[in-house]
Design an enzyme around this catalytic site. Structure first.
Site, PDB file in Angstrom:
ATOM      1  N   SER A 156       0.599  -1.142  -0.126  1.00 45.71           N
ATOM      2  CA  SER A 156      -0.142  -0.063  -0.095  1.00 45.71           C
ATOM      3  C   SER A 156       0.770   1.298  -0.097  1.00 45.71           C
ATOM      4  CB  SER A 156      -0.851   0.150   1.132  1.00 45.71           C
ATOM      5  OG  SER A 156      -1.952   0.962   1.065  1.00 45.71           O
ATOM      6  N   ASP A 250     -10.443  -3.939  -4.853  1.00 42.21           N
ATOM      7  CA  ASP A 250      -9.626  -2.864  -4.008  1.00 42.21           C
ATOM      8  C   ASP A 250      -9.503  -1.512  -4.797  1.00 42.21           C
ATOM      9  OD1 ASP A 250      -7.384  -1.497  -2.950  1.00 42.21           O
ATOM     10  OD2 ASP A 250      -5.784  -2.985  -3.225  1.00 42.21           O
ATOM     11  N   HIS A 280      -8.250  -5.012  -0.387  1.00 42.85           N
ATOM     12  CA  HIS A 280      -7.028  -4.545   0.085  1.00 42.85           C
ATOM     13  C   HIS A 280      -6.265  -4.947   1.341  1.00 42.85           C
ATOM     14  CE1 HIS A 280      -4.235  -1.045  -0.141  1.00 42.85           C
ATOM     15  NE2 HIS A 280      -4.169  -0.921   1.176  1.00 42.85           N
TER      16      HIS A 280
END
Length: 309
Positions: A156, A250, A280
């Site tokens: 991320s 996501d 995610h």
């Protein structure tokens, strides 16, 4: 996109909790919410040691955690940057990922506790990430690591930092062997189809991403800085080979895959793999999602291949 049964079960549990109002949510309350979320245990199978240390950063001591697998001689080194929207999480929240990557890749993994917004806004995290890799390269031999066998990795927001480091160090004395990017953030505009369709996606949605950006960037102009939005980088040639992992459900899916394509178009060797049916952050959920085990095994294998070639 339909979630697989294990991911759907987690999504159903999350749906029972009140959804935060990101127009009024404070960073302190968000961090408290994250702290209350159960973390999969790190475990130490296949590891010789797990040690905390600090690096002499330009803005003060930079905490790191060193995950050392068993192995003789100088081992490869992977520098890992945790996710958390640039405003939350730590080397504790991502210890499970780092432990698994170290054990399976045979690489020493050093997780970096970089500075977070809004207390330390962009580019503080970027500066810490670049500084950490430089300092670790200089200390590689003392760590029992091979200074010619270094990779960067992150999930991320940490994936953003990893690829920005790869670009910043591209033509210098540190020749990175690989960049492992787990569902990276690459575009602060948040206007891709997967972003715009993410109102009800579990764990992360567009409103949350916009909130992260508001608490990380110092102003709107910073969103167009390639160090914040790597997809805006105009010169991606000669970067280290990359593995880009995305999740089907996501909001970051499309920008991660667009970045993978941009790397390929620039002549960079890229392996891109989407885990459909996952949301995610799924790789953190070891012991709960089979896909997490699969994705980290795949990631570790990619690191092994990079270090062997």
């Amino acid at each position: 996109m339909r979630l697989d049964p294990q991911a759907q079960a987690i999504a159903d549990q999350l749906a029972q909790s009140p959804r935060p109002d990101f127009s009024t949510l404070s960073v302190a309350d968000y961090r408290a919410m994250i702290a209350a979320f159960p973390i999969a245990p790190a475990g130490d199978d296949g590891l010789e040691s797990i040690d905390d240390d600090t690096l002499p950063g330009t803005a003060g001591p930079l905490p790191v955690r060193i995950f050392r697998p068993f192995g003789a001689g100088q081992l490869p080194l992977t520098v890992f940057f945790h996710g958390g929207g640039f405003v939350s999480c730590s080397i504790d929240t991502h210890a499970n990922i780092c432990s698994r990557l170290a054990a399976l890749s045979g690489s020493i993994v050093v997780s970096v506790d970089y500075r977070l917004g809004p207390e330390h806004r962009f580019p503080a995290a970027v500066d810490d990430a670049i500084d950490a890799v430089r300092k670790l390269h200089a200390r590689a031999s003392a760590l029992g690591a091979d200074p010619t066998q270094i990779a960067v990795a992150g999930d991320s927001a940490g994936g953003t930092l990893a690829t920005v480091v790869a670009h910043a160090l591209r033509d210098g004395p540190i020749a990175l062997r690989h960049q492992l990017l787990l569902y990276p953030v690459t575009d602060a505009a948040c206007n891709s189809p997967s972003q715009l369709e993410s109102a009800d996606t579990p764990v992360l949605n567009r409103d949350m991403m916009l909130w992260f950006w508001r608490n990380y960037l110092p102003n709107e102009d910073a969103a167009r800085d390639p160090r914040a939005s790597p997809l805006l980088q105009t010169d991606l040639a000669r970067l280290a080979p990359a593995t880009v992992i995305t999740a089907g459900a996501d909001p970051l899916r499309d920008e991660g895959e667009a970045y993978a394509k941009a790397l390929v178009d620039a002549g960079v060797c890229v392996t891109q793999q989407r885990w459909n049916g996952q949301f995610h952050g799924f790789a953190s959920m070891l012991g709960t999602l089979d896909a997490a085990t699969e994705a980290l095994a795949f990631s570790a294998l990619q690191l092994r291949h990079a270090f062997d070639n």
